[in-house]
Design a protein around this motif. Structure first.
Motif, short mmCIF file in Angstrom:
data_model
loop_
_atom_site.label_atom_id
_atom_site.label_comp_id
_atom_site.label_asym_id
_atom_site.label_seq_id
_atom_site.Cartn_x
_atom_site.Cartn_y
_atom_site.Cartn_z
N ARG A 133 0.83 -1.21 0.00
CA ARG A 133 0.00 0.00 0.00
C ARG A 133 0.86 1.26 0.00
O ARG A 133 0.55 2.25 -0.67
N ARG A 134 1.95 1.22 0.73
CA ARG A 134 2.83 2.40 0.73
C ARG A 134 3.61 2.52 -0.58
O ARG A 134 3.84 3.62 -1.07
N TYR A 287 -1.64 10.03 2.47
CA TYR A 287 -1.96 8.62 2.70
C TYR A 287 -0.74 7.88 3.26
O TYR A 287 -0.87 7.05 4.16
N ARG A 290 -0.39 8.60 6.85
CA ARG A 290 -1.43 7.87 7.60
C ARG A 290 -1.04 6.40 7.78
O ARG A 290 -1.20 5.84 8.86
N ARG A 291 -0.53 5.78 6.71
CA ARG A 291 -0.13 4.38 6.80
C ARG A 291 1.05 4.21 7.75
O ARG A 291 1.10 3.26 8.54
N SER A 310 3.45 -3.12 5.76
CA SER A 310 2.17 -2.68 5.18
C SER A 310 2.37 -1.58 4.18
O SER A 310 3.43 -0.99 4.10
#
Length: 310
Positions: A133-134, A287, A290-291, A310
């Motif tokens: 996701r990152r 984002y 946030r992650r 993640s």
């Protein structure tokens, strides 16, 4: 363009004071960058980089002495400071070169990709793990830079645009050195020696093409010095009073100030594609922050430190 300095003294008590300090720091740094853009019309980038360091250095030194932290300047790890100083010179020159040739808002939009580069570079250089996701956020942020540059159309994929991308890369590499140095040296040492090396290094390189300062430009130089030193103090207070993951996103508020400066001083505004690219870069950066905050919160309970996936 400034480096965010990680600080680890006392735990935060309230988010609001930290946020206010951060907003003040961003405003002051935008003002400093405006002063550098003003000078960039008449002076070479290396000279402006040297003047940026020299104008803020005396004020920063007074701040350190008044705070009783002068001793912390002596015990430092010189090799990493020298690397950071060289990267700082490259960062400042690329940034000033780009500032002189395009609106501040466009320059800021491109350099906002730097935090994404920090996360990507932390994998090979610091051994950190970044999950899908990152990596997706990083890829989208880089796509946003391509939208701004538009290399196949009527965009700003010129030498100036590429210089700003190089400046962002130097920023990211310098930030990696800060992560290492912050575990060993004081925040005051990080600020002071960066300015010293920037002043001396850029000054020596600028000597062959040095241009005498005009009287009318002294005001801009004073603004650069006061805003640069004040911004550094405000930034340090912000990170001492709040968590990095909570206040770092406020750096994007700088886009508001540079748009106002562009409009009021240079009567220019970015085009629609630049706004679109900036939106993609900022959204990706937010984002990613946030992650990283979510992963940091989960690390003690779910995984060993440094094993982030993640």
């Amino acid at each position: 363009m400034q480096e965010l300095l990680p600080c680890s003294p006392p735990p935060p008590v309230s988010t609001r004071p930290a946020a206010l300090w951060m907003l003040l720091a961003v405003f002051l740094f935008a003002l400093m960058d405006g002063g550098m853009k003003w000078l960039a019309a008449d002076y070479p980038p290396l000279q402006i980089a040297a003047l940026r360091g020299a104008s803020a250095l005396p004020l920063v030194f007074v701040w350190i002495v008044v705070g009783g932290r002068a001793r912390s300047l002596l015990r430092v790890h010189w090799r990493l400071h020298l690397v950071r100083g060289a990267l700082g010179i490259g960062m400042m020159c690329g940034f000033v070169y780009g500032l002189a040739r395009m609106p501040m808002s466009t320059a800021y939009a491109i350099t906002f990709v730097a935090p994404l580069m920090v996360t990507a570079l932390a994998v090979p250089l610091l051994g950190e793990r970044v999950g899908p996701r990152r990596w997706t956020a990083i890829a989208l942020g880089l796509a946003g830079v391509l939208v701004v540059l538009r290399p196949t159309g009527e965009g700003v994929a010129t030498l100036a645009g590429l210089a700003l991308v190089a400046a962002a890369l130097c920023y990211a590499l310098a930030a990696i050195t800060v992560r290492v140095l912050a575990q060993r040296d004081s925040t005051e040492a990080l600020v002071f020696w960066f300015l010293v090396l920037l002043t001396l290094g850029a000054g020596l390189l600028a000597l062959p093409g040095w241009r005498p300062l005009q009287a009318g430009d002294l005001v801009a130089l004073v603004v650069i010095g006061i805003a640069g030193a004040g911004g550094q103090v405000a930034l340090t207070h912000a990170f001492r009073r709040g968590e990095a993951s909570q206040i770092a996103p406020l750096e994007y508020s700088g886009l508001v100030w540079v748009v106002l400066l562009d409009l009021s001083v240079w009567q220019v505004l970015p085009d629609a594609m630049t706004w679109l690219g900036a939106a993609i870069i900022v959204a990706s950066g937010l984002y990613l922050l946030r992650r990283e905050r979510a992963v940091s919160a989960a690390t003690p309970a779910a995984e060993p430190a440094g094993d982030r996936t993640s």
